[in-house]
Scaffold this motif. Structure first.
Motif, short mmCIF file in Angstrom:
data_model
loop_
_atom_site.label_atom_id
_atom_site.label_comp_id
_atom_site.label_asym_id
_atom_site.label_seq_id
_atom_site.Cartn_x
_atom_site.Cartn_y
_atom_site.Cartn_z
N ASN A 88 19.94 -2.99 -2.67
CA ASN A 88 18.77 -3.83 -2.41
C ASN A 88 19.24 -5.26 -2.18
O ASN A 88 19.73 -5.91 -3.10
N PRO A 89 19.07 -5.82 -0.97
CA PRO A 89 19.53 -7.18 -0.70
C PRO A 89 18.48 -8.25 -1.02
O PRO A 89 18.74 -9.44 -0.81
N LYS A 90 17.32 -7.82 -1.52
CA LYS A 90 16.20 -8.75 -1.67
C LYS A 90 15.88 -9.00 -3.15
O LYS A 90 16.19 -8.19 -4.01
N PRO A 91 15.25 -10.14 -3.45
CA PRO A 91 14.90 -10.44 -4.84
C PRO A 91 13.75 -9.61 -5.39
O PRO A 91 13.42 -9.72 -6.57
N TRP A 92 13.15 -8.81 -4.53
CA TRP A 92 12.05 -7.92 -4.96
C TRP A 92 12.67 -6.77 -5.76
O TRP A 92 13.16 -5.81 -5.21
N ARG A 93 12.64 -6.89 -7.10
CA ARG A 93 13.36 -5.94 -7.94
C ARG A 93 12.49 -4.77 -8.41
O ARG A 93 12.91 -3.99 -9.27
N ARG A 94 11.32 -4.65 -7.87
CA ARG A 94 10.47 -3.50 -8.21
C ARG A 94 10.96 -2.25 -7.49
O ARG A 94 11.57 -2.32 -6.44
N ALA A 95 10.63 -1.10 -8.08
CA ALA A 95 10.92 0.17 -7.41
C ALA A 95 9.93 0.38 -6.27
O ALA A 95 8.90 -0.31 -6.17
N ALA A 96 10.23 1.32 -5.40
CA ALA A 96 9.31 1.67 -4.31
C ALA A 96 8.06 2.34 -4.87
O ALA A 96 8.14 3.15 -5.80
N SER A 97 6.90 2.00 -4.31
CA SER A 97 5.66 2.69 -4.67
C SER A 97 5.54 3.98 -3.86
O SER A 97 5.92 4.02 -2.70
N VAL A 98 5.02 5.01 -4.51
CA VAL A 98 4.89 6.32 -3.86
C VAL A 98 3.47 6.84 -4.02
O VAL A 98 2.78 6.53 -5.00
N HIS A 99 3.03 7.65 -3.03
CA HIS A 99 1.62 8.04 -2.97
C HIS A 99 1.47 9.53 -2.66
O HIS A 99 2.32 10.13 -2.02
N LEU A 100 0.32 10.07 -3.09
CA LEU A 100 -0.14 11.41 -2.72
C LEU A 100 -1.44 11.24 -1.96
O LEU A 100 -2.40 10.69 -2.49
N ASN A 101 -1.48 11.68 -0.72
CA ASN A 101 -2.68 11.55 0.11
C ASN A 101 -3.34 12.92 0.24
O ASN A 101 -2.70 13.89 0.65
N TYR A 102 -4.63 13.00 -0.12
CA TYR A 102 -5.33 14.28 -0.18
C TYR A 102 -6.22 14.48 1.05
O TYR A 102 -7.21 13.75 1.22
N PRO A 103 -5.89 15.44 1.91
CA PRO A 103 -6.75 15.69 3.07
C PRO A 103 -8.09 16.31 2.65
O PRO A 103 -8.15 17.14 1.74
N VAL A 104 -9.15 15.87 3.31
CA VAL A 104 -10.50 16.37 3.04
C VAL A 104 -10.97 17.18 4.25
O VAL A 104 -10.73 16.78 5.39
N PRO A 105 -11.59 18.34 4.04
CA PRO A 105 -12.08 19.13 5.17
C PRO A 105 -12.95 18.30 6.10
O PRO A 105 -13.76 17.47 5.66
N GLU A 106 -12.77 18.49 7.38
CA GLU A 106 -13.50 17.72 8.38
C GLU A 106 -15.01 17.92 8.24
O GLU A 106 -15.50 19.03 7.99
N GLY A 107 -15.73 16.82 8.37
CA GLY A 107 -17.18 16.87 8.33
C GLY A 107 -17.78 16.83 6.94
O GLY A 107 -19.02 16.93 6.79
N LYS A 108 -16.95 16.67 5.91
CA LYS A 108 -17.45 16.61 4.53
C LYS A 108 -17.56 15.17 4.05
O LYS A 108 -16.61 14.39 4.18
N ASN A 109 -18.70 14.80 3.51
CA ASN A 109 -18.91 13.47 2.96
C ASN A 109 -18.60 13.47 1.47
O ASN A 109 -19.21 14.22 0.70
N VAL A 110 -17.68 12.61 1.05
CA VAL A 110 -17.23 12.60 -0.34
C VAL A 110 -18.09 11.64 -1.16
O VAL A 110 -17.91 10.43 -1.12
N GLU A 111 -19.03 12.22 -1.91
CA GLU A 111 -19.85 11.40 -2.79
C GLU A 111 -19.17 11.19 -4.14
O GLU A 111 -19.20 10.10 -4.70
N TRP A 112 -18.53 12.25 -4.67
CA TRP A 112 -17.83 12.19 -5.94
C TRP A 112 -16.36 12.55 -5.74
O TRP A 112 -16.03 13.41 -4.93
N PHE A 113 -15.48 11.89 -6.51
CA PHE A 113 -14.04 12.15 -6.45
C PHE A 113 -13.52 12.19 -7.88
O PHE A 113 -13.63 11.22 -8.62
N TYR A 114 -12.97 13.35 -8.27
CA TYR A 114 -12.53 13.59 -9.64
C TYR A 114 -11.02 13.85 -9.67
O TYR A 114 -10.48 14.50 -8.78
#
Length: 419
Positions: free
Chosen positions: A155-181
Motif C-alpha cells: 500500500n503506497p498511500k496513507p489510507w491504512r484502512r482495509a478494503a471494504s467488501v459488499h454483498l449485492n442481492y439481486p431482486v426479481p424483476e418487477g418486484k417492489n421492495v417495501e420491507w427488507f429483512y
C-alpha cells in the motif's frame, strides 16, 4: 560471420542483463503505512513524518508487502534517532540487531538480506532494544531491493484502512421492495475496533452495527440527502435535506457529512460476538419522497425497537440496490482481520409477497480496485454468506463473483411495535 554471431550473442546478453536489472527495481515502503502491534501506543504513525515518537518497546512496528517473485531481498531503513539506539529488524525468519545513529537527517541503514522462497505476504518487523535518548527511531521508510521486488505489492498511500467488501442481492424483476429483512452474526474475535457490519443497505442508506470503542458499540442507521454534496451538510439546500420524522427511545439523531451528507441515527447497544442480530427496513414512497424506517430486534426484550424514520426528498420509489457490507473505519488497526456472517435476507413486496434472497454478488471499493489492499474476500458457508477483510492473507473472491446459500423456506416472523 563468426564476428557477427559473437556480436549478436553479446547484444542478447546485454539486453537480458538490462531487462533483469529493470525488473529488479528498488521500492520504498513509506513510514506512514506502518502498523503498531499490539496497539498504536508510545509511537506515532502519520502522513507527514512516518514513524515518530517511538518511545516504548512493548510493541512492534510492522511494514507489510506481498512478494510475487522469489529471490533475494535486501532491506534498508531510512531512519534517525535523537541519540544512539538499537532495534531489531526481522523478516522472513531472519533477524538482525542494528544501531540507529544520532542524526538530524534520515540515514540509509543497510540491515539484512533474505531469500524469498515462495510468493506470499511478508512483514518487516521492527522492535526497540535499547536507547540513550527519547526515541528508538524515527522511520521514514523501508527500502526493498533485489529480484524479489519484481511485481511486489504494497500500500503506497496513507489510507491504512482495509478494503471494504459488499454483498449485492439481486431482486426479481418487477418486484417492489417495501420491507427488507436481514441477520448478522460476528464470530468471537472478529469484532475488532473500528468495524461496521452492515446488514440492510439500499440506494439511499444503510443499517447495521459498529464497534466504536473498547466500551461502546452502536446500532447505526443513516439516509443520504439529495443533491450530491460530498462534505458539508450546511451547503445542502433545505429541499434536498433528509428530514427526521421519528426516533426510538435513547436514540441519538443528527445530520452528518464527510462522506456524502444526510440524516444519521444511532443507539448505543452492547451487542456481542457470537450472537445473531436481526434488522428490518421499511420504505413508503409518497409523491417524490420516500420514508425509510429502521427497526432492530432486541433479544433481551424480545421485541422490535424503532431506531429512526427519515423522509428522503427527490426519491419517490421503493428500496433498490439491496446490499450488505463489511467496513474497517480505523486507520490504527487496519491490518487486523475481520469477518462477519450475513444471512436469512428476505424482502416483502408492496403486494404482501415474501421472497427469500439466496444469491449475492461480491464487490469491493476503490482501495481494492487500485490494488492498494489485496487481502479480502467472501463466500457462502454453513448456510450464511460471509465477508472478510485485512489480515494480509490471499483474497478468495474477486469483483463480480456470485455466491449462493441454501434456502430456508421460512419467512421471518415479525410483530412490530404499535405507536
Amino acid at each position: 560471420m563468426k564476428n557477427k554471431t559473437f556480436l549478436t550473442a553479446l547484444l542478447a546478453i546485454c539486453f537480458a542483463a538490462n531487462h533483469a536489472f529493470a525488473q529488479a527495481s528498488q521500492v520504498l515502503l513509506p513510514g506512514f503505512t506502518a502498523y503498531a502491534d499490539p496497539v498504536e501506543e508510545n509511537v506515532e504513525i502519520n502522513y507527514n513524518n512516518g514513524v515518530t515518537n517511538w518511545t516504548g518497546n512493548n510493541n512492534t512496528v510492522n511494514f507489510y508487502f506481498h512478494a510475487a517473485t522469489t529471490g533475494t531481498l535486501k532491506i534498508t531503513l531510512q531512519a534517525k534517532a535523537d541519540a544512539e539506539s538499537k532495534i531489531t529488524v526481522s523478516v522472513n525468519g531472519t533477524e538482525k540487531t542494528i544501531s540507529i545513529p544520532n542524526n538530524n537527517d534520515y540515514t540509509n541503514i543497510p540491515v539484512l538480506q533474505t531469500n524469498i522462497k515462495q510468493p506470499g505476504f511478508y512483514c518487516v518487523s521492527l522492535k526497540g532494544v535499547e536507547k540513550k535518548g527519547k526515541v528508538y527511531a524515527d522511520v521514514k521508510g523501508v527500502t526493498l531491493d533485489g529480484p524479489a521486488t519484481k511485481d511486489i505489492q504494497f500500500n503506497p498511500k496513507p489510507w491504512r484502512r482495509a478494503a471494504s467488501v459488499h454483498l449485492n442481492y439481486p431482486v426479481p424483476e418487477g418486484k417492489n421492495v417495501e420491507w427488507f429483512y436481514g441477520e448478522i452474526k460476528v464470530p468471537e474475535g472478529e469484532d475488532k475496533l473500528g468495524t461496521y457490519f452492515m446488514s440492510c443497505g439500499f440506494h439511499r442508506g444503510y443499517f447495521g452495527m459498529q464497534v466504536n470503542s473498547p466500551t461502546e458499540r452502536r446500532i447505526i442507521f443513516s439516509v443520504w440527502d439529495a443533491g450530491g454534496e460530498p462534505q458539508e451538510r450546511s451547503k445542502v439546500k433545505y429541499e434536498d435535506q433528509v428530514a427526521m420524522l421519528a426516533k426510538g427511545d435513547s436514540v441519538d439523531a443528527s445530520g452528518f457529512g464527510g462522506e456524502g451528507t444526510g440524516g444519521h441515527s444511532h443507539w448505543i447497544y452492547n451487542w456481542k460476538a457470537g450472537e445473531t442480530y436481526r434488522f428490518l427496513m421499511h420504505s413508503v414512497p409518497t409523491g417524490n419522497t420516500t420514508t425509510y424506517t429502521a427497526y432492530f430486534y432486541v433479544p433481551e426484550h424480545r421485541e422490535w425497537k424503532l431506531i429512526a424514520s427519515f423522509r428522503a426528498p427527490k426519491d419517490g420509489k421503493y428500496m433498490g440496490h439491496l446490499y450488505s457490507f463489511l467496513e474497517d473505519f480505523s486507520f490504527e488497526n487496519g491490518h487486523l482481520g475481520r469477518k462477519g456472517y450475513f444471512g436469512n435476507h428476505w424482502i416483502k413486496t408492496n403486494t404482501g409477497e415474501w421472497i427469500e434472497l439466496t444469491k449475492a454478488k461480491f464487490s469491493n471499493d476503490a482501495t481494492a480496485k487500485a490494488k492498494d489492499r489485496i487481502d479480502y474476500g467472501g463466500g457462502a458457508e454453513n448456510g450464511w454468506f460471509y465477508l472478510w477483510n485485512s489480515g494480509f492473507k490471499p483474497a478468495n473472491a474477486q469483483y463480480g463473483d456470485t455466491f449462493e446459500r441454501p434456502a430456508t423456506g421460512k419467512q421471518p416472523e415479525i410483530e412490530l411495535p404499535k405507536f
